[in-house]
Motif scaffolding. Sequence first.
Motif, PDB file in Angstrom:
ATOM      1  N   LYS A  11      92.458 -52.474 122.544  1.00 49.05           N
ATOM      2  CA  LYS A  11      91.019 -52.158 122.477  1.00 49.05           C
ATOM      3  C   LYS A  11      90.362 -53.101 121.454  1.00 49.05           C
ATOM      4  N   HIS A  94      88.848 -49.649 133.003  1.00 52.54           N
ATOM      5  CA  HIS A  94      89.208 -48.684 131.950  1.00 52.54           C
ATOM      6  C   HIS A  94      88.086 -47.657 131.810  1.00 52.54           C
ATOM      7  N   GLU A 166      94.949 -42.760 133.900  1.00 57.59           N
ATOM      8  CA  GLU A 166      94.580 -42.408 132.532  1.00 57.59           C
ATOM      9  C   GLU A 166      93.555 -41.280 132.555  1.00 57.59           C
ATOM     10  N   GLY A 172      93.125 -41.234 123.518  1.00 53.16           N
ATOM     11  CA  GLY A 172      92.763 -41.237 122.106  1.00 53.16           C
ATOM     12  C   GLY A 172      92.543 -39.854 121.532  1.00 53.16           C
ATOM     13  N   SER A 211      97.263 -41.146 125.098  1.00 55.62           N
ATOM     14  CA  SER A 211      97.997 -40.614 123.946  1.00 55.62           C
ATOM     15  C   SER A 211      99.517 -40.669 124.123  1.00 55.62           C
ATOM     16  N   GLY A 232      97.426 -47.191 124.140  1.00 56.23           N
ATOM     17  CA  GLY A 232      96.336 -47.616 123.269  1.00 56.23           C
ATOM     18  C   GLY A 232      96.750 -47.557 121.810  1.00 56.23           C
ATOM     19  N   GLY A 233      96.378 -46.488 121.144  1.00 57.69           N
ATOM     20  CA  GLY A 233      96.597 -46.351 119.701  1.00 57.69           C
ATOM     21  C   GLY A 233      98.007 -46.705 119.255  1.00 57.69           C
TER      22      GLY A 233
END
Length: 248
Positions: A11, A94, A166, A172, A211, A232-233
């Motif tokens: 991101k 996305h 997703e 997130g 997540s 992601g994170g």
Amino acid sequence: MRRTFVAGNWKMHGTLAANEALLTAILAGIADTKTQVALCVPYPYLSQAQSRLAGTAVAWGAQNLSQHAKGAYTGEVSAAMLNDFGCRYVIVGHSERRALYGESDDLVAEKYAAAQAAGLTPILCLGETLNEREACLTEQVVGRQLAAVLARCGAASLAKAVIAYEPVWAIGSGLTATPDQAQAVHAFIRGQVRAMDAAVAEGLIIQYGGSVKAASAAELFAQPDIDGGLVGGASLDADEFLAICKAG
Ligand code: PGA
């Protein structure tokens, strides 16, 4: 047996210095994983990704592209420009692009087509919001998002694409879909494709995103229709990301 594919989605995170440390740590730990791995980085860091990742087991790509080939589109980046930096992948559709930048199903399909026309592999994101899930619209929404791409490019195009399911409510948020919830939607997606092209459906990689953490990855990836993750994170933490890759 499909292979497992894990892609990181940075991101809008990173600095040259932080990326250097992250890439070094990922490369140091990636050797003993059989999983196919890619990192989708912000545009300004494509050059850095290319110079650090060329010749390694880790591929790289972008998080968006223009549907246009060139022209007066200030601020946009074309598929050919991504090719100049050695990208293999580009994320399209996305949920943050759909929700924050108004990208419609048709625009996402145009971007998917533009990516493939340039030889890039699109990672096509599909997913429902919490309201849509609670209204039992998950299959309708995911089916509609997929249908827009199938209408424009055909099922055969999925032989050169990846799908990422997703659920928007899991991105997130720390709320991972349960393996059963995710598997059900993955099976639905594969079934939609199978109805048009059984061979393509069988080989299609469908990643789960939302997540994903090291603690949840193995159980998710063990589901019959979950072929990896879009992360992601956790892709910003080398140890966590490597553990996810090794869960594949
Ligand atoms: P997350 O993001 O892993 O931080 O939930 C996934 C994504 O948006 O691709």
